[in-house]
Design an enzyme around this catalytic site. Structure first.
Site, short mmCIF file in Angstrom:
data_model
loop_
_atom_site.label_atom_id
_atom_site.label_comp_id
_atom_site.label_asym_id
_atom_site.label_seq_id
_atom_site.Cartn_x
_atom_site.Cartn_y
_atom_site.Cartn_z
N GLU A 141 4.33 -11.92 14.93
CA GLU A 141 5.76 -11.28 15.96
C GLU A 141 5.07 -10.16 16.24
O GLU A 141 5.14 -9.33 16.62
CB GLU A 141 6.53 -11.36 14.50
CG GLU A 141 6.05 -10.49 13.54
CD GLU A 141 7.14 -10.17 12.30
OE1 GLU A 141 7.92 -10.45 13.19
OE2 GLU A 141 6.82 -9.79 11.24
N ASP A 190 1.90 -10.33 3.41
CA ASP A 190 0.51 -9.48 4.40
C ASP A 190 -0.38 -9.88 4.44
O ASP A 190 -0.98 -10.20 5.37
CB ASP A 190 0.98 -8.30 5.49
CG ASP A 190 2.93 -8.43 6.12
OD1 ASP A 190 3.38 -9.36 6.33
OD2 ASP A 190 3.21 -6.93 5.96
N ASN A 230 0.53 -0.96 0.04
CA ASN A 230 -0.08 0.16 -0.03
C ASN A 230 0.70 0.86 -0.36
O ASN A 230 0.65 2.49 0.07
CB ASN A 230 -1.20 -0.17 1.35
CG ASN A 230 -0.20 -0.05 2.12
OD1 ASN A 230 0.82 0.92 3.10
ND2 ASN A 230 -0.99 -0.95 2.82
N ARG A 234 3.40 -8.26 11.28
CA ARG A 234 4.22 -6.90 12.28
C ARG A 234 2.71 -6.14 12.75
O ARG A 234 2.19 -5.66 13.36
CB ARG A 234 4.80 -5.90 11.78
CG ARG A 234 6.05 -6.16 11.79
CD ARG A 234 7.25 -5.58 11.89
NE ARG A 234 8.31 -5.91 11.88
CZ ARG A 234 9.58 -5.93 11.79
NH1 ARG A 234 9.39 -4.21 11.11
NH2 ARG A 234 10.58 -6.24 10.83
#
Lengths: 403, 403
Positions: free
Chosen positions: A235, A133, A107, A180
Site C-alpha cells: 500500500e 509489519d 517501536n 505503509r
C-alpha cells in the site's frame, strides 16, 4: 507487599497478539511473583482513564482460547501520547502499586516504555514485540508477521491458480498488501511461488522507487507471454520523488494534506494505469485487515513464538531484569531454530527496519533467494504443497476445417 | 470397443472443484468401465479446439493432491456458446469415440449438457454441480459454496474482533462479498456471529431492495451505540429500481452499457455515502476472488462432498443412467446428513435459485435463524470457537482531577 504487574496492548492487532497476552498472564500466575496481574484497557487510554481489569483470576481455559483469538482482547489504541500524559500515567500506576509493566507493541510502544521507566525509577518495564509489519529492529522477526505473511502467500498462490484457469477472461490481477512504509508483507506474497510462471509475477515494495514506465513494460511483456499478469503492491509504494502512489489524486484537507481514508490505494491506481495505458482488464483485490486477523491462516510457529515472548518478558521481570524488549534470535535456518533474547529498549524505540535491498532481486520486482530462506520458515511453507495436473495431450483426429 | 469418458470444468473455479474432477477420474479408473478418460482443456474451448488430455494414467497421488488444490486443473472458461459450436463439439466427441460426458459447472453448463445430449442420442451426459454462489436449484446446496462461505464467515468474525479492539480509530468497515445476483455468500458472513453486537451488524443482499435512507439511519444508530459498524454487502446489491448500486457512476461504452470492470463496486459506493452523508470514516475490504480460492478456509465437508458428486456422476454413467445432474439431498439437520441424488438436467438448466426471503430477518438486513440452521453445517462452524476476556474492573483509586 509485592508489587502489581500491568500488561497492555498497543497498535494494530494481529492474529496472535492475544497469544502474547495469554503467555504473559500464564507465566505471571505460574511464577506467583507479583501482587496481582492487571490489564490496561485500550493501552494508554486505560492508563489515562484509570481503566484497568484484574487478570489474576482469568482461567487457564480462557487463556488457551485467547491464544487462538484475533484482535486485542484488552483493547488496543493508536492514540498519540503527549508529554502531560506521562505524569498521569505514573500517578495511576503509583495509586495501584504497580511495580512492573509489560507492553505489547511496536517501536512506538517501546519508546513509551522507555519514557515511563525513565520517569519512575521504581517501575520496571519490559517490551513485548508485536507487529504484522515486521519492522522492529534487533529481533530476527516480530510475532504477528508470520501469520499475516502466511495469509498473503496463500492468498496469492491460491488466487493465482484460480485466475490461471480463467486465463482468457482475466488480464491483470493486482493484490494490495498491508505495509505503509516497508515491504516485508508484500515480499511474503511470493514465498509460495515455486515455478517462474506461478503468481505473483511482479512485486512492488516501498523500499524500491516505483518506475511507472518499467511497470507498464513489464506488464505488457508478461501478458504477451502468459496471458495473465499477477501483481502484488504494498500500500505504501512510492515513486522516485517519495510520493505514495496510492495517494495520487486523493482529496486534500484545508491545509493541503492528503486525507488517507479517501485515497484510492496503490492497487486501484495501478489498475487504472493498466486499463488506460495498456487497454487491458484489471482486477483489484484489497483484503486489507482480513490479512492480519484471519485465524485460518495463522502460522503455528508464529503463535508459539508470540506466546513465548509474552512469557519471557514476565519471567525476565520476575528475575530482576528490565528496560529491555524481548527478541527472537535465529540460531539456525535449516532446521529453523530461534532462542529468546533481550535488547535495551533504547536500541529499538522509534526505529524502523526496512526490507533489505538484498531481499529483492536486482530489478527490485521479485524476492531474492535470501528472502525466501529468511521468511519461509516463519510461514511453515513446507506443509502447504499443491498439485499440478500433468496429463499427455490426446492426438488430434480432426482437421481444423472439420466437421 | 468401450467408449471414452470425457470430463470438463466450466465457469469460475472454487477451492474444491478439483476435488470433483479427482473424484470423477478416480471412480472411472476404479470401475474400469470406460475405454479411456479424457479431459477437455478449458471446457468448450477445448472442445472447439480439439484440445484434450488423457487422464487415464494420472497417478492416485496426483488425484489426492488435486483434491486439495484450488483453481480448475483442466482449465475453465466463461466463453459463451453459439449454435454453431454444438456441431463442432459433437464432431470432436465422435472423432474420439466419446460416449460419456461429465460436465462440472453451474446452471449454464447444465444447459450445455442437455443440448449436447439432445443432439447426439449416443452421448450419455451427467452434470456435476459446482458454484460458490450456491444458486443451483434442486440440490440442497452446491459444492464450492461451503468453503467460500466459510472464508467469509471467518474473515468477518476475525476482522470484527480486530476493529473492535481499535474502536476509537475505526467507524465503519464495509466488506464486499461475491454474489452478482444472489445473497447466499453475503448471508454466510453472519454465520459465526454469536452475540448481537458481534460483526457483522448489517448485511445487504441482492434479493432485498437496498434502501439508502434506512442504510444511513441504521449506520448512524449502530455507530452511536457501539462506536463501530461492520457492514457486509453483496457485490450485486440493487436499489428498488433494480439498478446495481456498485455500478453507479461507472463509465459506459458506446452503447451506453456499464463497463463492469471499471465499476467501483458496491462497498466502495456505500463507503463514499457514509463519508459524505454521515461524516464517518469508512474502510472498504474487497477480498474478491481470494474468497473462492483460499485453501486455508476450505470446509472439510465441502471438499468431501465435491469429491462425492464427481464420483457419483461417473458411477451413474457406468450404471446406465444419464441426462441428470447429481444432487445433494439433506436427510437431517442435526446431525447434518446428506445423500446423493439426481434430477433431470432440464430441471436445473438455466435456472437460478435466489436466497429465500425467509433466510433474512424481517427488515432484510440480518440473517434469520432458519438460514443459520441451513448453512452452519456447511462451513463446520462448531469447530471454530473464539475466546472472550471476561475480567473484573479494578476499582478506581484516583479522582478524575488527580494526580
Amino acid at each position: 507487599m509485592r508489587k502489581v504487574l500491568v500488561v497492555a496492548q498497543s497498535g494494530g492487532p494481529s492474529a496472535v497478539v492475544n497469544a502474547s497476552l495469554a503467555g504473559a498472564v500464564a507465566e505471571a500466575r505460574r511464577l506467583g511473583a507479583f501482587g496481582a496481574v492487571y490489564g490496561l484497557v485500550h493501552g494508554v487510554e486505560g492508563a489515562l482513564g484509570e481503566t484497568l481489569v484484574d487478570l489474576t483470576q482469568v482461567s487457564d481455559a480462557t487463556l488457551q482460547e485467547l491464544a487462538h483469538t484475533p484482535g486485542a482482547a484488552l483493547g488496543s489504541t493508536r492514540r498519540a501520547i503527549v508529554e502531560a500524559d506521562f505524569a498521569r500515567w505514573r500517578a495511576v500506576f503509583r495509586a495501584h502499586e504497580v511495580g512492573f509493566f509489560a507492553y505489547i507493541g511496536g517501536n512506538g510502544s517501546m519508546w513509551v516504555c522507555q519514557r515511563l521507566a525513565a520517569l519512575d525509577p521504581d517501575l520496571r518495564v519490559m517490551g513485548i514485540p508485536k507487529t504484522v509489519d515486521n519492522d522492529l529492529t534487533q529481533t530476527d522477526h516480530t510475532p504477528g508477521y508470520g501469520s499475516a505473511a502466511r495469509f498473503l502467500a496463500l492468498a496469492v498462490r491460491d488466487t493465482g491458480r484460480d485466475v490461471e484457469a480463467m486465463r482468457s477472461f482475466e488480464d491483470v490481477v493486482l493484490v494490495e498488501a498491508l505495509g505503509r512504509n516497508t515491504g516485508w508483507l508484500a515480499a511474503a506474497a511470493a514465498l509460495l511461488k515455486d515455478a517462474p510462471d506461478d503468481a505473483p509475477h511482479l512485486v512492488y515494495v516501498p523500499e524500491v522507487p516505483f518506475d511507472e514506465a518499467a511497470f507498464l513494460d513489464d506488464v505488457r511483456r508478461i501478458h504477451a507471454r502468459l496471458g495473465i499478469v499477477f501483481v502484488v503492491v504494498a500500500e505504501g509504494v512510492r515513486d522516485a520523488a517519495g510520493v505514495q502512489i496510492g495517494q495520487r489524486g486523493a482529496p486534500t484537507d484545508a491545509l493541503g494534506r492528503v486525507v488517507p481514508s479517501l485515497a484510492q490505494g496503490a492497487a486501484t491506481i495501478l489498475g487504472d494505469l493498466v486499463r488506460e495505458r495498456l487497454g487491458l482488464r484489471a482486477r483489484v483485490l484489497r483484503p486489507g485487515l482480513i490479512g492480519r486477523a484471519l485465524t485460518a491462516c495463522v502460522s503455528p510457529t508464529d503463535r508459539r513464538e508470540a506466546w513465548a515472548v509474552g512469557a519471557a518478558a514476565v519471567a525476565r521481570l520476575a528475575a530482576g531484569e528490565h528496560g529491555q524488549m524481548v527478541t527472537l534470535e535465529r540460531t539456525s535456518d535449516a532446521p529453523y531454530a530461534v532462542r529468546l533474547g533481550g535488547v535495551p529498549l533504547l536500541d529499538v524505540a522509534g526505529v524502523e527496519k526496512p526490507l533489505p535491498r538484498a531481499y529483492m532481486d536486482e530489478r527490485g520486482t521479485m524476492i531474492s533467494e535470501a528472502f525466501r530462506q529468511y521468511a519461509r520458515p516463519l510461514i511453515e511453507a513446507d506443509t502447504l504443497a499443491l498439485g499440478r495436473l500433468d496429463a499427455p495431450l490426446v492426438s488430434r483426429r480432426l482437421m481444423d476445417h472439420d466437421p
